[in-house]
Design a protein around this motif. Structure first.
Motif, PDB file in Angstrom:
ATOM      1  N   HIS A 145      -8.304   9.592  -1.558  1.00 54.89           N
ATOM      2  CA  HIS A 145      -7.045   9.211  -0.908  1.00 54.89           C
ATOM      3  C   HIS A 145      -6.557   7.743  -0.771  1.00 54.89           C
ATOM      4  O   HIS A 145      -5.570   7.550  -0.675  1.00 54.89           O
ATOM      5  CB  HIS A 145      -7.298   9.745   0.671  1.00 54.89           C
ATOM      6  N   ILE A 146      -7.362   6.911  -0.999  1.00 57.48           N
ATOM      7  CA  ILE A 146      -7.189   5.352  -0.957  1.00 57.48           C
ATOM      8  C   ILE A 146      -5.836   5.236  -1.927  1.00 57.48           C
ATOM      9  O   ILE A 146      -5.047   4.661  -1.116  1.00 57.48           O
ATOM     10  CB  ILE A 146      -8.248   4.708  -1.494  1.00 57.48           C
ATOM     11  N   VAL A 147      -5.783   5.298  -2.903  1.00 62.57           N
ATOM     12  CA  VAL A 147      -4.620   4.997  -3.805  1.00 62.57           C
ATOM     13  C   VAL A 147      -3.571   5.855  -3.674  1.00 62.57           C
ATOM     14  O   VAL A 147      -2.374   5.502  -3.621  1.00 62.57           O
ATOM     15  CB  VAL A 147      -5.091   4.553  -5.193  1.00 62.57           C
ATOM     16  N   ARG A 148      -4.012   7.228  -3.582  1.00 65.69           N
ATOM     17  CA  ARG A 148      -2.972   8.299  -3.273  1.00 65.69           C
ATOM     18  C   ARG A 148      -2.174   8.266  -2.157  1.00 65.69           C
ATOM     19  O   ARG A 148      -1.037   8.167  -2.213  1.00 65.69           O
ATOM     20  CB  ARG A 148      -3.856   9.696  -3.284  1.00 65.69           C
ATOM     21  N   THR A 149      -2.537   7.521  -0.973  1.00 65.59           N
ATOM     22  CA  THR A 149      -1.866   7.360   0.098  1.00 65.59           C
ATOM     23  C   THR A 149      -1.037   6.202  -0.116  1.00 65.59           C
ATOM     24  O   THR A 149       0.293   6.362   0.260  1.00 65.59           O
ATOM     25  CB  THR A 149      -2.990   7.113   1.450  1.00 65.59           C
ATOM     26  N   LEU A 150      -1.410   5.114  -0.769  1.00 67.20           N
ATOM     27  CA  LEU A 150      -0.414   4.043  -1.122  1.00 67.20           C
ATOM     28  C   LEU A 150       0.608   4.533  -2.156  1.00 67.20           C
ATOM     29  O   LEU A 150       1.714   3.944  -1.605  1.00 67.20           O
ATOM     30  CB  LEU A 150      -1.313   3.007  -1.762  1.00 67.20           C
ATOM     31  N   ARG A 151       0.453   5.395  -2.983  1.00 66.32           N
ATOM     32  CA  ARG A 151       1.687   5.822  -3.557  1.00 66.32           C
ATOM     33  C   ARG A 151       2.510   6.419  -3.294  1.00 66.32           C
ATOM     34  O   ARG A 151       3.542   6.882  -3.924  1.00 66.32           O
ATOM     35  CB  ARG A 151       0.639   6.507  -4.945  1.00 66.32           C
ATOM     36  N   LEU A 152       2.190   7.179  -2.206  1.00 67.51           N
ATOM     37  CA  LEU A 152       3.118   8.252  -1.567  1.00 67.51           C
ATOM     38  C   LEU A 152       4.684   7.259  -1.004  1.00 67.51           C
ATOM     39  O   LEU A 152       5.482   8.191  -1.412  1.00 67.51           O
ATOM     40  CB  LEU A 152       2.704   8.901  -0.308  1.00 67.51           C
ATOM     41  N   VAL A 153       4.502   6.193  -0.606  1.00 64.02           N
ATOM     42  CA  VAL A 153       5.594   5.618  -0.288  1.00 64.02           C
ATOM     43  C   VAL A 153       6.137   4.669  -1.369  1.00 64.02           C
ATOM     44  O   VAL A 153       5.145   3.638  -1.618  1.00 64.02           O
ATOM     45  CB  VAL A 153       5.489   4.678   1.079  1.00 64.02           C
ATOM     46  N   LYS A 154       7.272   4.926  -1.809  1.00 65.59           N
ATOM     47  CA  LYS A 154       7.720   3.948  -2.998  1.00 65.59           C
ATOM     48  C   LYS A 154       8.286   2.599  -2.584  1.00 65.59           C
ATOM     49  O   LYS A 154       9.029   2.600  -1.922  1.00 65.59           O
ATOM     50  CB  LYS A 154       8.936   4.602  -3.967  1.00 65.59           C
ATOM     51  N   SER A 155       8.137   1.499  -3.555  1.00 68.53           N
ATOM     52  CA  SER A 155       8.861   0.452  -3.242  1.00 68.53           C
ATOM     53  C   SER A 155      10.136   0.425  -4.035  1.00 68.53           C
ATOM     54  O   SER A 155      10.426   1.398  -4.728  1.00 68.53           O
ATOM     55  CB  SER A 155       8.047  -0.618  -4.223  1.00 68.53           C
ATOM     56  N   PRO A 156      10.922  -0.351  -3.691  1.00 73.61           N
ATOM     57  CA  PRO A 156      12.273  -0.558  -4.206  1.00 73.61           C
ATOM     58  C   PRO A 156      12.284  -0.245  -5.814  1.00 73.61           C
ATOM     59  O   PRO A 156      13.161   0.343  -6.271  1.00 73.61           O
ATOM     60  CB  PRO A 156      12.831  -1.736  -3.529  1.00 73.61           C
ATOM     61  N   ALA A 157      11.456  -0.964  -6.266  1.00 75.14           N
ATOM     62  CA  ALA A 157      11.464  -1.059  -7.756  1.00 75.14           C
ATOM     63  C   ALA A 157      11.168   0.267  -8.438  1.00 75.14           C
ATOM     64  O   ALA A 157      11.540   0.926  -9.489  1.00 75.14           O
ATOM     65  CB  ALA A 157      10.406  -1.915  -8.262  1.00 75.14           C
ATOM     66  N   GLU A 158      10.366   1.151  -7.651  1.00 77.59           N
ATOM     67  CA  GLU A 158       9.777   2.260  -8.004  1.00 77.59           C
ATOM     68  C   GLU A 158      10.920   3.228  -7.808  1.00 77.59           C
ATOM     69  O   GLU A 158      11.032   4.055  -8.699  1.00 77.59           O
ATOM     70  CB  GLU A 158       8.602   2.782  -7.196  1.00 77.59           C
ATOM     71  N   ILE A 159      11.772   3.056  -6.694  1.00 73.99           N
ATOM     72  CA  ILE A 159      12.759   4.071  -6.445  1.00 73.99           C
ATOM     73  C   ILE A 159      13.922   4.010  -7.555  1.00 73.99           C
ATOM     74  O   ILE A 159      14.635   4.941  -7.811  1.00 73.99           O
ATOM     75  CB  ILE A 159      13.338   3.602  -4.932  1.00 73.99           C
ATOM     76  N   THR A 160      14.283   2.533  -7.856  1.00 68.75           N
ATOM     77  CA  THR A 160      15.035   2.551  -9.052  1.00 68.75           C
ATOM     78  C   THR A 160      14.680   3.211 -10.395  1.00 68.75           C
ATOM     79  O   THR A 160      15.536   3.794 -10.946  1.00 68.75           O
ATOM     80  CB  THR A 160      14.982   0.935  -9.360  1.00 68.75           C
ATOM     81  N   TYR A 161      13.596   3.308 -10.656  1.00 67.44           N
ATOM     82  CA  TYR A 161      13.015   4.091 -11.785  1.00 67.44           C
ATOM     83  C   TYR A 161      13.270   5.860 -11.361  1.00 67.44           C
ATOM     84  O   TYR A 161      13.686   6.553 -12.317  1.00 67.44           O
ATOM     85  CB  TYR A 161      11.355   3.889 -12.176  1.00 67.44           C
ATOM     86  N   VAL A 162      12.868   6.239 -10.300  1.00 66.85           N
ATOM     87  CA  VAL A 162      13.062   7.366  -9.849  1.00 66.85           C
ATOM     88  C   VAL A 162      14.722   7.916  -9.795  1.00 66.85           C
ATOM     89  O   VAL A 162      15.119   9.011 -10.456  1.00 66.85           O
ATOM     90  CB  VAL A 162      12.797   7.703  -8.473  1.00 66.85           C
ATOM     91  N   ARG A 163      15.458   7.138  -9.530  1.00 63.77           N
ATOM     92  CA  ARG A 163      16.895   7.281  -9.660  1.00 63.77           C
ATOM     93  C   ARG A 163      17.505   7.503 -11.004  1.00 63.77           C
ATOM     94  O   ARG A 163      18.327   8.390 -11.434  1.00 63.77           O
ATOM     95  CB  ARG A 163      17.748   6.109  -8.929  1.00 63.77           C
ATOM     96  N   ARG A 164      16.701   6.629 -12.098  1.00 63.44           N
ATOM     97  CA  ARG A 164      17.110   6.762 -13.241  1.00 63.44           C
ATOM     98  C   ARG A 164      16.648   8.200 -13.968  1.00 63.44           C
ATOM     99  O   ARG A 164      17.324   8.719 -14.879  1.00 63.44           O
ATOM    100  CB  ARG A 164      16.613   5.623 -14.013  1.00 63.44           C
TER     101      ARG A 164
END
Length: 386
Positions: A145-164
């Motif tokens: 759960h350690i890194v898994r939990t951190l990965r759930l909430v995306k940073s603005p840079a990550e969301i830019t990639y999701v939008r693409r």
């Protein structure tokens, strides 16, 4: 060096992971999940199918990667990793030996060491090697759960990639619908959908596509054996656009040649269900309420027998064999709170087996402080491809 995030963002992620280790009373974490390695360091490879592990300690020492020789330059040139150790293929070799040497070097004898167990990067045989090697030497604890939990909430840079990724998914859907017609070959439809993703700088998705007509339209997993569409048919499409490994999914069932009144009725209630699910995705509310809304619409319309028992899951940067970045799954009773920055795939699926009819709709959302933002620009409609 091909880094897709600023080094400062990686350092922030590593710092957050170390704080989580301290909060759980762990001295180190054995990273076997390829998604964790990509998230924390940028390391990008398919070599995780072999024995591959990185050691993250609670102190500020460097992350040490243990991998095979073919991944040496991969690690050097795609990540911030600087301490890379190798194990070599030979008959009877046990790379847990090299791993234990690394742990000893870091002074972890008698320590409490977390291990990522919920991952395709740690098969049962590899875990057995590690567990036997470290038995009585240190305490192993499941820390998936350690890194898994951190990965759930995306940073603005990550969301830019999701939008693409979502833009590429829309283009892929349009290309497949333009190719789908009576007599079309499913393989040609799938091929048409892959072109915009790859030509747009995206990646091959980590799974699928789920693409099937006739009875295969009732399948919600990919299966081999493409066929030609009948003059009057149905076609289910479920797929992901992928960019820098971040996925955005879409799902549609369309009619081929001629519409079907029963299927059109299924579409109307499915569109209603998807809208209710999207409305239920609200910050601070339990994720299980999304499935509650899904069930309420379908059950009230008399489709309880044909719906699924869950209606979606988290998405992120994923590797084969799946784009499902779980947990969390969206099922009734899931108390995980919705948080701005989460990316979720919502799907509403009806499988009427006696009538051999399917109807599915799905889209990707990002949670904001105001609610759910749908990332696709293509509104669901009952489509007849002719």
């Amino acid at each position: 060096m091909a880094l897709h995030f600023d080094r400062a963002e990686f350092e922030s992620r590593i710092g957050a992971a170390r704080k989580a280790l301290a909060a759980d009373g762990l001295d180190a974490l054995l990273l076997f999940a390829q998604e964790s390695l990509y998230y924390l360091t940028g390391f990008d490879t398919s070599g995780f199918v072999f024995f591959q592990c990185a050691v993250l300690t609670r102190d500020d020492g460097p992350i040490t990667l243990l991998t095979r020789r073919p991944d040496l330059e991969q690690a050097r040139r795609t990540s911030i990793l600087s301490d890379i150790r190798l194990w070599y293929d030979q008959e009877g070799n046990d790379p847990s030996r090299e791993l234990s040497d690394i742990l000893a070097e870091k002074g972890l004898k008698g320590a409490r060491v977390g291990i990522e167990m919920r991952t395709f990067g740690l098969t049962a045989d590899k875990y057995e090697l590690v567990a036997k090697r470290l038995a009585g030497w240190c305490e192993l604890a499941d820390a998936s759960h350690i890194v898994r939990t951190l990965r759930l909430v995306k940073s603005p840079a990550e969301i830019t990639y999701v939008r693409r990724a979502a833009e590429l998914a829309d283009q892929s859907l349009e290309a497949m619908l333009a190719t789908a017609r009576p007599g079309a070959f499913e393989g040609d439809i799938a091929a048409a959908g892959s072109v915009p993703i790859l030509a747009g700088g995206g990646d091959p998705p980590p799974s699928g596509p789920v693409l099937g007509s006739g009875d295969r339209a009732l399948l919600i997993r990919s299966a081999t054996g493409f066929r030609h569409l009948d003059p009057v048919d149905q076609l289910t499409l479920e797929f992901a656009g992928s960019y820098r490994h971040y996925c955005a999914c879409l799902m549609r069932t369309v009619a081929i040649g001629k519409g079907n009144p029963a299927q059109r009725a299924m579409f109307e209630v499915t569109r209603e269900a998807l809208a209710a699910m999207t409305e239920a995705a609200r910050p601070a509310r339990p994720l299980g309420e999304i499935d509650d809304a899904h069930r309420q619409v379908y059950d009230a319309a008399g489709y309880g027998h044909a719906r699924m028992s869950a209606c979606g899951y988290s998405l992120g940067a994923l590797y084969r064999p799946t784009w499902m970045d779980v947990p969390p799954m969206l099922y009734s009773g899931n108390t995980t709170p919705a948080v701005p920055g989460m990316v979720l795939f919502l799907h509403a699926i009806l499988i009427d087996a006696p009538k051999s009819l399917a109807m599915s709709l799905g889209h990707t959302i990002v949670l904001t402080s105001a609610g759910a933002e749908v990332l696709s620009r293509i509104a669901p409609e009952y489509t007849v491809c002719s």
